[in-house]
Write a protein that holds these residues in place. Structure first.
Motif, PDB file in Angstrom:
ATOM      1  N   ALA A 301       0.825  -1.208   0.000  1.00 44.59           N
ATOM      2  CA  ALA A 301       0.000   0.000   0.000  1.00 44.59           C
ATOM      3  C   ALA A 301       0.857   1.256   0.000  1.00 44.59           C
ATOM      4  CB  ALA A 301      -0.929  -0.008   1.215  1.00 44.59           C
ATOM      5  N   ALA A 302       2.016   1.205   0.654  1.00 41.97           N
ATOM      6  CA  ALA A 302       2.916   2.366   0.673  1.00 41.97           C
ATOM      7  C   ALA A 302       3.423   2.674  -0.724  1.00 41.97           C
ATOM      8  CB  ALA A 302       4.082   2.099   1.620  1.00 41.97           C
ATOM      9  N   PHE A 303       3.807   1.643  -1.463  1.00 38.74           N
ATOM     10  CA  PHE A 303       4.279   1.863  -2.829  1.00 38.74           C
ATOM     11  C   PHE A 303       3.124   2.253  -3.765  1.00 38.74           C
ATOM     12  CE2 PHE A 303       8.012  -0.706  -1.480  1.00 38.74           C
ATOM     13  CZ  PHE A 303       8.999   0.210  -1.834  1.00 38.74           C
ATOM     14  N   ALA A 304       1.930   1.718  -3.518  1.00 38.03           N
ATOM     15  CA  ALA A 304       0.774   2.105  -4.321  1.00 38.03           C
ATOM     16  C   ALA A 304       0.438   3.586  -4.118  1.00 38.03           C
ATOM     17  CB  ALA A 304      -0.429   1.232  -3.981  1.00 38.03           C
ATOM     18  N   GLU A 305       0.536   4.052  -2.869  1.00 38.45           N
ATOM     19  CA  GLU A 305       0.300   5.476  -2.596  1.00 38.45           C
ATOM     20  C   GLU A 305       1.345   6.335  -3.295  1.00 38.45           C
ATOM     21  OE1 GLU A 305       0.915   8.184   1.285  1.00 38.45           O
ATOM     22  OE2 GLU A 305      -0.759   6.755   1.460  1.00 38.45           O
ATOM     23  N   PHE A 306       2.577   5.890  -3.258  1.00 40.47           N
ATOM     24  CA  PHE A 306       3.668   6.541  -3.982  1.00 40.47           C
ATOM     25  C   PHE A 306       3.314   6.657  -5.469  1.00 40.47           C
ATOM     26  CE2 PHE A 306       7.451   6.177  -6.591  1.00 40.47           C
ATOM     27  CZ  PHE A 306       8.422   6.950  -5.970  1.00 40.47           C
ATOM     28  N   GLY A 307       2.853   5.548  -6.070  1.00 39.72           N
ATOM     29  CA  GLY A 307       2.494   5.539  -7.487  1.00 39.72           C
ATOM     30  C   GLY A 307       1.320   6.436  -7.795  1.00 39.72           C
ATOM     31  N   GLU A 308       0.339   6.467  -6.899  1.00 39.73           N
ATOM     32  CA  GLU A 308      -0.838   7.321  -7.115  1.00 39.73           C
ATOM     33  C   GLU A 308      -0.446   8.794  -7.139  1.00 39.73           C
ATOM     34  OE1 GLU A 308      -5.173   8.350  -5.023  1.00 39.73           O
ATOM     35  OE2 GLU A 308      -3.827   6.856  -4.136  1.00 39.73           O
ATOM     36  N   ALA A 309       0.358   9.214  -6.168  1.00 38.91           N
ATOM     37  CA  ALA A 309       0.779  10.611  -6.112  1.00 38.91           C
ATOM     38  C   ALA A 309       1.642  10.966  -7.317  1.00 38.91           C
ATOM     39  CB  ALA A 309       1.546  10.878  -4.816  1.00 38.91           C
ATOM     40  N   GLY A 328      13.810   7.393 -13.704  1.00 41.12           N
ATOM     41  CA  GLY A 328      15.060   6.884 -13.181  1.00 41.12           C
ATOM     42  C   GLY A 328      15.127   7.102 -11.680  1.00 41.12           C
ATOM     43  N   GLY A 329      16.262   6.787 -11.086  1.00 40.41           N
ATOM     44  CA  GLY A 329      16.437   6.970  -9.651  1.00 40.41           C
ATOM     45  C   GLY A 329      16.397   5.651  -8.905  1.00 40.41           C
ATOM     46  N   GLY A 330      16.880   5.667  -7.671  1.00 33.71           N
ATOM     47  CA  GLY A 330      17.024   4.440  -6.894  1.00 33.71           C
ATOM     48  C   GLY A 330      15.733   3.715  -6.611  1.00 33.71           C
ATOM     49  N   LEU A 331      14.622   4.439  -6.527  1.00 34.08           N
ATOM     50  CA  LEU A 331      13.352   3.793  -6.182  1.00 34.08           C
ATOM     51  C   LEU A 331      12.747   2.998  -7.332  1.00 34.08           C
ATOM     52  CD1 LEU A 331      11.747   6.615  -4.015  1.00 34.08           C
ATOM     53  CD2 LEU A 331      12.586   4.403  -3.228  1.00 34.08           C
ATOM     54  N   THR A 332      13.307   3.108  -8.547  1.00 38.65           N
ATOM     55  CA  THR A 332      12.752   2.352  -9.670  1.00 38.65           C
ATOM     56  C   THR A 332      12.920   0.852  -9.485  1.00 38.65           C
ATOM     57  OG1 THR A 332      14.837   2.609 -10.903  1.00 38.65           O
ATOM     58  CG2 THR A 332      13.079   4.214 -11.335  1.00 38.65           C
ATOM     59  N   GLY A 333      13.767   0.441  -8.541  1.00 41.87           N
ATOM     60  CA  GLY A 333      13.889  -0.987  -8.254  1.00 41.87           C
ATOM     61  C   GLY A 333      12.600  -1.597  -7.735  1.00 41.87           C
ATOM     62  N   ALA A 334      11.700  -0.754  -7.236  1.00 41.15           N
ATOM     63  CA  ALA A 334      10.408  -1.234  -6.721  1.00 41.15           C
ATOM     64  C   ALA A 334       9.283  -1.000  -7.722  1.00 41.15           C
ATOM     65  CB  ALA A 334      10.088  -0.523  -5.412  1.00 41.15           C
ATOM     66  N   ARG A 335       9.624  -0.879  -8.997  1.00 42.29           N
ATOM     67  CA  ARG A 335       8.625  -0.511 -10.005  1.00 42.29           C
ATOM     68  C   ARG A 335       7.458  -1.487 -10.095  1.00 42.29           C
ATOM     69  NH1 ARG A 335      13.448  -1.394 -12.546  1.00 42.29           N
ATOM     70  NH2 ARG A 335      13.717  -3.222 -13.855  1.00 42.29           N
ATOM     71  N   GLN A 336       7.695  -2.754  -9.779  1.00 40.07           N
ATOM     72  CA  GLN A 336       6.596  -3.714  -9.876  1.00 40.07           C
ATOM     73  C   GLN A 336       5.454  -3.365  -8.928  1.00 40.07           C
ATOM     74  OE1 GLN A 336       9.438  -6.721  -8.202  1.00 40.07           O
ATOM     75  NE2 GLN A 336       7.552  -7.655  -7.402  1.00 40.07           N
ATOM     76  N   PHE A 337       5.759  -2.595  -7.869  1.00 43.45           N
ATOM     77  CA  PHE A 337       4.730  -2.244  -6.896  1.00 43.45           C
ATOM     78  C   PHE A 337       4.131  -0.854  -7.109  1.00 43.45           C
ATOM     79  CE2 PHE A 337       7.321  -5.372  -4.407  1.00 43.45           C
ATOM     80  CZ  PHE A 337       6.345  -6.363  -4.381  1.00 43.45           C
ATOM     81  N   PHE A 338       4.823   0.029  -7.845  1.00 44.95           N
ATOM     82  CA  PHE A 338       4.229   1.360  -8.041  1.00 44.95           C
ATOM     83  C   PHE A 338       3.822   1.671  -9.473  1.00 44.95           C
ATOM     84  CE2 PHE A 338       8.826   2.584  -8.431  1.00 44.95           C
ATOM     85  CZ  PHE A 338       8.791   3.203  -9.672  1.00 44.95           C
ATOM     86  N   MET A 339       4.429   1.014 -10.467  1.00 43.75           N
ATOM     87  CA  MET A 339       4.127   1.364 -11.858  1.00 43.75           C
ATOM     88  C   MET A 339       2.674   1.108 -12.255  1.00 43.75           C
ATOM     89  SD  MET A 339       6.319   2.889 -13.913  1.00 43.75           S
ATOM     90  CE  MET A 339       6.229   2.265 -15.596  1.00 43.75           C
ATOM     91  N   PRO A 340       2.083  -0.036 -11.898  1.00 47.35           N
ATOM     92  CA  PRO A 340       0.680  -0.241 -12.288  1.00 47.35           C
ATOM     93  C   PRO A 340      -0.241   0.854 -11.742  1.00 47.35           C
ATOM     94  CG  PRO A 340       1.664  -2.321 -11.614  1.00 47.35           C
ATOM     95  CD  PRO A 340       2.650  -1.249 -11.259  1.00 47.35           C
ATOM     96  N   ARG A 341      -0.047   1.238 -10.471  1.00 45.66           N
ATOM     97  CA  ARG A 341      -0.900   2.282  -9.896  1.00 45.66           C
ATOM     98  C   ARG A 341      -0.607   3.639 -10.514  1.00 45.66           C
ATOM     99  NH1 ARG A 341      -4.343   4.847  -9.300  1.00 45.66           N
ATOM    100  NH2 ARG A 341      -5.426   5.634  -7.476  1.00 45.66           N
ATOM    101  N   LEU A 342       0.649   3.894 -10.843  1.00 48.11           N
ATOM    102  CA  LEU A 342       1.035   5.163 -11.470  1.00 48.11           C
ATOM    103  C   LEU A 342       0.330   5.347 -12.804  1.00 48.11           C
ATOM    104  CD1 LEU A 342       4.684   6.501 -11.647  1.00 48.11           C
ATOM    105  CD2 LEU A 342       3.250   6.520 -13.680  1.00 48.11           C
ATOM    106  N   VAL A 343       0.400   4.328 -13.669  1.00 47.80           N
ATOM    107  CA  VAL A 343      -0.223   4.432 -14.990  1.00 47.80           C
ATOM    108  C   VAL A 343      -1.746   4.452 -14.873  1.00 47.80           C
ATOM    109  CG1 VAL A 343      -0.483   3.270 -17.220  1.00 47.80           C
ATOM    110  CG2 VAL A 343       1.775   3.415 -16.136  1.00 47.80           C
ATOM    111  N   GLU A 344      -2.282   3.673 -13.930  1.00 46.88           N
ATOM    112  CA  GLU A 344      -3.729   3.686 -13.699  1.00 46.88           C
ATOM    113  C   GLU A 344      -4.202   5.102 -13.327  1.00 46.88           C
ATOM    114  OE1 GLU A 344      -7.080   1.498 -10.811  1.00 46.88           O
ATOM    115  OE2 GLU A 344      -4.944   1.392 -10.330  1.00 46.88           O
ATOM    116  N   GLU A 345      -3.427   5.776 -12.485  1.00 52.05           N
ATOM    117  CA  GLU A 345      -3.795   7.138 -12.083  1.00 52.05           C
ATOM    118  C   GLU A 345      -3.721   8.101 -13.266  1.00 52.05           C
ATOM    119  OE1 GLU A 345      -5.097  10.291  -9.909  1.00 52.05           O
ATOM    120  OE2 GLU A 345      -5.068   8.177  -9.300  1.00 52.05           O
ATOM    121  N   MET A 346      -2.734   7.947 -14.119  1.00 56.31           N
ATOM    122  CA  MET A 346      -2.626   8.806 -15.296  1.00 56.31           C
ATOM    123  C   MET A 346      -3.850   8.672 -16.195  1.00 56.31           C
ATOM    124  SD  MET A 346       1.384   8.500 -16.449  1.00 56.31           S
ATOM    125  CE  MET A 346       1.189   9.728 -17.764  1.00 56.31           C
TER     126      MET A 346
END
Length: 431
Positions: A301-309, A328-346
């Motif tokens: 949920a923390a990474f999903a919130e990150f992706g939503e914002a 880019g950046g160090g947090l992209t290593g967790a992309r499997q947990f934030f990318m789906p929510r990020l694109v969904e929000e877009m």
């Protein structure tokens, strides 16, 4: 009434030199000439390239700089250490020199910067053509003046770093924000040419020229490349995405959520963990992955919130930029947990006052790290439409698409390539 006059060079009617059409729109009390250059009409009545279709601007730059023999001295300026290098043809050609930043003492810090550049200059295989590097802001980058920095506390009241180095080394000096150079590097030799190459191999006509580059790490940085040019702004303040409103906590800037501390606090609030920075984002990622003990649901949920914002801010920026998005950046290593929510929000809709859904962007965002999204993004749905009154056709692509993905170079490499290419581009413009 519409009157059309056709002017062509003598003997050049449809012989490969485009005619110029001038349309006079006859309205009451007005006669408005509108010039149209129909480069989209091919000699066989077929459509040629149009803006947004075939373009080689960035590809030509990449090939040019890969084979360039000029050397540029660069610096990776961190709060703790400075790493100096010499770059030729987009590759480092000396062993990097790492020195402590001495961030607490301005005189020592400036002496360190001078010493580092002197060392890599001496090791360079040929005399350098310029110095180019990323340095934190706020700053007046065109004039090389650095403002008050949080992670380098000795920089206060304006420090003329660029002019100092120019006097010391008698070289042109170019300083930019790391987010800007990250975006420029990815547009030259990373994500943008990677996407265009995939489109070319798939047989599609679409090509991209614009790019929004984003860095997820200690902070939330960005850079914009428009038609091959880095957009810096009139105040060296373009692409300061970090200060956009945070969707999940609207009284705060989005960087409070889209950052290392954002992930840590989002997990802490859900679990009661104290202190909030007891775990690193890597720890939280491992909990979400089931490889470390902890609250797996809270970590996800923390990474999903990150992706939503992040997705909310990126959508707002993309409305104005209309180009690819690379992260880019160090947090992209967790992309499997934030990318789906990020694109969904877009792609999420907004509501009118009457509670009717409206698309927040004209284009649809696709997660290019997901094979199904990437396959759909690559599909060419363009067609040819007839020009009324004749048999000639022009291309029409009804699908507006934005590809979102992860750096193809790695953040440090992209910044290095961006610094190198920016310096050579500016030098070439002055010739």
């Amino acid at each position: 009434m519409v009157c059309i006059s056709v002017f062509t060079p003598q003997g050049a009617v449809f012989s490969g030199i485009s005619p110029v059409f001038v349309l006079y729109l006859a309205l009451p009390h007005l006669l408005l000439p509108v010039k149209v250059i129909p480069s989209f009409i091919g000699s066989q009545g077929q459509a040629a390239s149009t803006p947004g279709f075939l373009t080689e601007t960035n590809e030509r730059k990449a090939m040019k700089y890969e084979n360039d023999k000029r050397v540029v001295l660069t610096l990776d300026a961190g709060g703790t250490n400075f790493v100096f290098a010499a770059v030729q043809g987009n590759e480092e050609v000396v062993e990097p020199v790492t020195l402590p930043s001495n961030a607490h003492d301005l005189d020592k810090c400036l002496a360190t910067i001078t010493d580092g550049f002197r060392r890599v200059r001496e090791a360079s295989p040929t005399a350098p053509a310029a110095i180019s590097f990323a340095f934190p802001g706020p700053a007046d980058y065109p004039n090389g003046v650095i403002g008050d920095l949080a992670n380098l506390p000795s920089f206060r009241g304006g420090v003329a770093l660029g002019p100092m180095l120019q006097r010391e080394f008698d070289l042109p000096v170019f300083i930019n924000n790391d987010g800007d150079l990250f975006a420029y590097g990815e547009s030259i030799a990373g994500f943008l040419p990677w996407v265009n190459e995939m489109l070319e191999k798939s047989g599609g006509r679409k090509r991209y020229k614009n790019l929004l580059g984003l860095t997820f790490g200690t902070g939330f940085g960005a850079g914009i490349v428009a038609d091959g040019e880095l957009l810096l702004g009139d105040n060296s303040a373009a692409a300061e995405i970090w200060s956009m409103r945070n969707k999940v906590r609207p009284r705060t800037p989005v960087e409070e959520a889209v950052s290392i501390r954002g992930v840590q606090k989002a997990y802490s609030w859900r679990t009661g963990l104290e202190p909030w920075d007891a775990l690193t984002p890597k720890d939280i990622f491992e909990i979400a992955s089931g490889r470390r003990q902890g609250d797996c649901d809270a970590a996800k949920a923390a990474f999903a919130e990150f992706g939503e914002a992040a997705g909310d801010a990126i959508a707002n920026a993309s409305i104005l930029i209309d180009g690819l998005v690379v992260i880019g950046g160090g947090l992209t290593g967790a992309r499997q947990f934030f990318m789906p929510r990020l694109v969904e929000e877009m792609n999420s809709p907004l509501l009118t006052y009457e509670d009717e859904e409206v698309s927040r962007m004209e284009s649809r965002a696709y997660n290019l790290e997901d094979k199904n999204d990437r396959r759909e993004f690559m599909q060419d749905v363009s067609t040819q439409v007839k020009i009324p009154g004749c048999e000639e056709t022009v291309p029409y692509d009804p699908a507006k698409r934005i590809g979102v993905g992860i750096s193809r170079l790695g953040t440090s490499k992209a910044i290095s390539v961006g610094a190198y290419a920016y310096a050579l581009h500016e030098l070439d413009k002055s010739l």
